[in-house]
Design a protein around this motif. Structure first.
Motif, PDB file in Angstrom:
ATOM      1  N   ILE A   1       0.840  -1.205   0.000  1.00 61.59           N
ATOM      2  CA  ILE A   1       0.000   0.000   0.000  1.00 61.59           C
ATOM      3  C   ILE A   1       0.872   1.251   0.000  1.00 61.59           C
ATOM      4  CG2 ILE A   1      -1.634   1.360   1.378  1.00 61.59           C
ATOM      5  CD1 ILE A   1      -2.803  -1.361   2.326  1.00 61.59           C
ATOM      6  N   LEU A   2       1.916   1.254   0.833  1.00 64.15           N
ATOM      7  CA  LEU A   2       2.794   2.419   0.913  1.00 64.15           C
ATOM      8  C   LEU A   2       3.534   2.630  -0.408  1.00 64.15           C
ATOM      9  CD1 LEU A   2       3.307   4.429   3.207  1.00 64.15           C
ATOM     10  CD2 LEU A   2       5.428   3.212   3.685  1.00 64.15           C
TER      11      LEU A   2
ATOM     12  N   GLN B   1      12.271   1.789   7.567  1.00 67.13           N
ATOM     13  CA  GLN B   1      12.762   0.656   8.339  1.00 67.13           C
ATOM     14  C   GLN B   1      11.688  -0.404   8.564  1.00 67.13           C
ATOM     15  OE1 GLN B   1      14.470   2.620  11.844  1.00 67.13           O
ATOM     16  NE2 GLN B   1      16.507   2.292  10.973  1.00 67.13           N
ATOM     17  N   SER B   2      10.464   0.015   8.885  1.00 66.99           N
ATOM     18  CA  SER B   2       9.384  -0.938   9.115  1.00 66.99           C
ATOM     19  C   SER B   2       8.044  -0.249   8.911  1.00 66.99           C
ATOM     20  CB  SER B   2       9.464  -1.520  10.532  1.00 66.99           C
ATOM     21  OG  SER B   2       9.276  -0.498  11.506  1.00 66.99           O
ATOM     22  N   VAL B   3       7.017  -1.034   8.588  1.00 62.14           N
ATOM     23  CA  VAL B   3       5.670  -0.499   8.415  1.00 62.14           C
ATOM     24  C   VAL B   3       4.675  -1.405   9.120  1.00 62.14           C
ATOM     25  CG1 VAL B   3       6.146   0.657   6.226  1.00 62.14           C
ATOM     26  CG2 VAL B   3       5.357  -1.702   6.218  1.00 62.14           C
ATOM     27  N   GLN B   4       3.569  -0.823   9.560  1.00 59.30           N
ATOM     28  CA  GLN B   4       2.476  -1.562  10.192  1.00 59.30           C
ATOM     29  C   GLN B   4       1.160  -1.032   9.658  1.00 59.30           C
ATOM     30  OE1 GLN B   4       2.779  -4.177  12.266  1.00 59.30           O
ATOM     31  NE2 GLN B   4       5.032  -4.050  12.159  1.00 59.30           N
ATOM     32  N   ILE B   5       0.166  -1.913   9.562  1.00 64.89           N
ATOM     33  CA  ILE B   5      -1.148  -1.498   9.120  1.00 64.89           C
ATOM     34  C   ILE B   5      -2.100  -1.490  10.309  1.00 64.89           C
ATOM     35  CG2 ILE B   5      -1.855  -3.852   8.459  1.00 64.89           C
ATOM     36  CD1 ILE B   5      -3.338  -2.471   6.063  1.00 64.89           C
TER      37      ILE B   5
ATOM     38  N   ALA C   1       4.641   4.119   9.580  1.00 64.61           N
ATOM     39  CA  ALA C   1       5.962   3.826   9.010  1.00 64.61           C
ATOM     40  C   ALA C   1       7.053   4.383   9.911  1.00 64.61           C
ATOM     41  CB  ALA C   1       6.070   4.433   7.613  1.00 64.61           C
ATOM     42  N   ASN C   2       8.020   3.534  10.237  1.00 63.47           N
ATOM     43  CA  ASN C   2       9.195   3.968  10.986  1.00 63.47           C
ATOM     44  C   ASN C   2      10.344   4.195  10.012  1.00 63.47           C
ATOM     45  OD1 ASN C   2       8.717   3.750  14.057  1.00 63.47           O
ATOM     46  ND2 ASN C   2       7.788   1.885  13.231  1.00 63.47           N
ATOM     47  N   TYR C   3      10.973   5.379  10.108  1.00 65.53           N
ATOM     48  CA  TYR C   3      12.055   5.740   9.212  1.00 65.53           C
ATOM     49  C   TYR C   3      13.374   5.852   9.971  1.00 65.53           C
ATOM     50  CZ  TYR C   3       8.550   6.847   5.685  1.00 65.53           C
ATOM     51  OH  TYR C   3       7.535   6.762   4.777  1.00 65.53           O
TER      52      TYR C   3
ATOM     53  N   LEU D   1       8.549   8.676  13.171  1.00 67.86           N
ATOM     54  CA  LEU D   1       7.368   7.858  12.946  1.00 67.86           C
ATOM     55  C   LEU D   1       6.374   8.696  12.158  1.00 67.86           C
ATOM     56  CD1 LEU D   1       5.519   5.393  13.443  1.00 67.86           C
ATOM     57  CD2 LEU D   1       4.789   6.508  15.558  1.00 67.86           C
ATOM     58  N   VAL D   2       5.927   8.169  11.023  1.00 64.32           N
ATOM     59  CA  VAL D   2       4.954   8.871  10.180  1.00 64.32           C
ATOM     60  C   VAL D   2       3.754   7.950   9.970  1.00 64.32           C
ATOM     61  CG1 VAL D   2       4.547  10.073   8.011  1.00 64.32           C
ATOM     62  CG2 VAL D   2       6.839  10.050   8.998  1.00 64.32           C
TER      63      VAL D   2
END
Length: 454
Positions: A27-28, A134-138, A158-160, A170-171
């Motif tokens: 999705i991102l 770095q990582s993403v969560q839904i 999303a963690n950058y 964190l966005v």
């Protein structure tokens, strides 16, 4: 403080890493592609910025409007408290204007320089880039109200990678499920500054309220003409070569070294034009190894200067040292752009010379001479005008090392078409110098060696 508020809006991101839920990452990535190649839009937005620290609890309302024409034309007008700022980009040049003081600045680069100047970039407000991810969560789906109606959205956190100074980011994005546009964006960013040395919790929350996709344009929206009484701010190119506190590499001062980098991406316009060459950047590598004060010393145009700035802004270095201690170092970096196999006709120079207040033409369709079957290095440089209809006229061979190809090069150049440059909303003729080459091309990227001082 107002300047740092605006700077927060310009954080850039680089290439995705790590293991995440496949659906969330997909999705991102779709949203990132939509922000670069999706339909243009006109929108209004509102939001707030909150700062919280010991003895501090500050909130500021903000509002504004955005107009975009992907991949690289945009206009953003925003108010943060009493501060108002416009940023206009026409694909080759950018303008920052402060209405309260009637000050403006013109420059020929994009996002990274906008950050240095405190400028706004619409893609930083509601776009998505996957750099530094770095990582993403839904999260569970939610709705955002647009034009008075709820629009169902995916919610992706999303963690950058940390910003300069080791600060994590964190966005959270609210992404509509049809066009994959970001309708709401929240940034959570702990940070330190000279004003607030203790950790300061900041969050920025922006939401679109009105939206029109693919709006009809009059033709002058991405052109900035300084209002009567406005005065120009000093250009970055006129600043001193050595910013205060920065050292030059030399006796007792060691060079920084690249420890991580990402390759720049081609702009679509430069890819179609087969433009290759080197962008030379000036920068300061600070004591933490972060690049600062980036500016273009020698550019290529067609969006490649900005792509080089964006990429190098995300590099990290082992800092240079003086007497065994890390110190900020003034340096230069060459970023090479290579696109095609050797011996294929391509461009090594494309330079417009617009008049003050005029936008440069944008490329619509290029044409090249037929490629030779056997290597025969040579180049032909032309001067010409791109007229008010976007057609090349007044072609003249300025320099040539390949007389046998001059006729073919001129014939090919006559087939190019552009969207003409504009001044005060009116199409005008613009001078252009362009070099066609058929020689061995450059290495794909600069080696990660010590950075050379200028």
């Amino acid at each position: 403080m107002k300047r740092s508020v605006l700077f927060l809006l310009l954080l850039g991101f680089s290439s995705a890493k790590g293991q995440d839920p496949p659906e969330a990452r997909a999705i991102l990535e779709k949203a990132a592609r939509a922000s670069q190649s999706g339909p243009g839009y006109r929108a209004q937005f509102s939001g707030k910025i909150e700062d919280k620290a010991t003895g501090l609890d500050r909130k500021m309302e903000l509002s504004g409007s955005i107009l975009t024409q992907p991949p690289d034309k945009s206009r953003a007008e925003m108010k943060v408290g009493l501060t108002e700022q416009w940023t206009i980009r026409d694909g080759a040049e950018s303008w920052v204007y402060l209405p309260r003081t009637k000050k403006y600045r013109r420059f020929t680069s994009t996002t990274a320089s906008l950050a240095n100047l405190g400028g706004l970039d619409p893609n930083s407000l509601f776009g998505v880039l996957t750099a530094g991810l770095q990582s993403v969560q839904i999260a569970p789906e939610e709705s955002v109200t647009i034009n008075g109606s709820p629009v169902r959205c995916y919610v992706i956190s999303a963690n950058y990678e940390p910003a300069p100074g080791g600060v994590p980011r964190l966005v959270t994005f609210w992404i509509d499920q049809i066009n994959y546009m970001v309708l709401r964006r929240r940034i959570d960013l702990p940070y330190r500054s000279a004003e607030f040395p203790e950790p300061l919790a900041r969050n920025l929350d922006l939401t679109l309220t009105k939206l029109t996709l693919a709006p009809v344009l009059a033709g002058g929206e991405f052109v900035f003409t300084p209002p009567e009484g406005a005065t120009a701010m000093a250009s970055p190119a006129t600043q001193a070569d050595s910013p205060p506190g920065a050292y030059r590499i030399g006796v007792g001062v060691s060079a920084p070294h690249v420890v991580s980098k990402r390759e720049p991406e081609y702009s679509e316009e430069a890819r179609r034009a087969r433009l290759e060459g080197t962008v030379t950047l000036s920068l300061v590598v600070d004591a933490s190894g972060a690049p600062m004060n980036l500016r273009v010393l020698k550019g290529l145009g067609l969006g490649l200067d900005g792509r080089a700035l964006e990429a190098v802004a995300e590099w990290r270095f082992a800092p240079g040292q003086k007497e065994g201690k890390p110190v900020p170092i003034l340096a230069t970096i060459q970023v090479n752009f290579r696109l095609l196999p050797e011996w294929q006709w391509h461009l090594t120079r494309l330079a417009f010379n617009p008049s003050d207040g005029a936008s440069v033409p944008s490329l619509v369709k290029p044409q090249f001479p037929r490629d030779r079957k056997t290597p025969n290095p040579g180049s032909v440089t032309l001067t010409l005008d791109v007229d008010e209809h976007g057609k090349p006229v007044n072609l003249h061979v300025e320099k040539s090392s390949d007389p046998d190809s001059e006729h073919e090069v001129i014939k090919a150049m006559r087939e190019w078409t552009f969207s003409p440059g504009l001044k005060d909303g009116t199409p005008i003729s613009e001078p252009l110098t362009i070099e066609f080459s058929q020689v061995a091309t450059l290495p794909a990227s600069p080696p990660p060696l010590p950075v050379a001082a200028k």
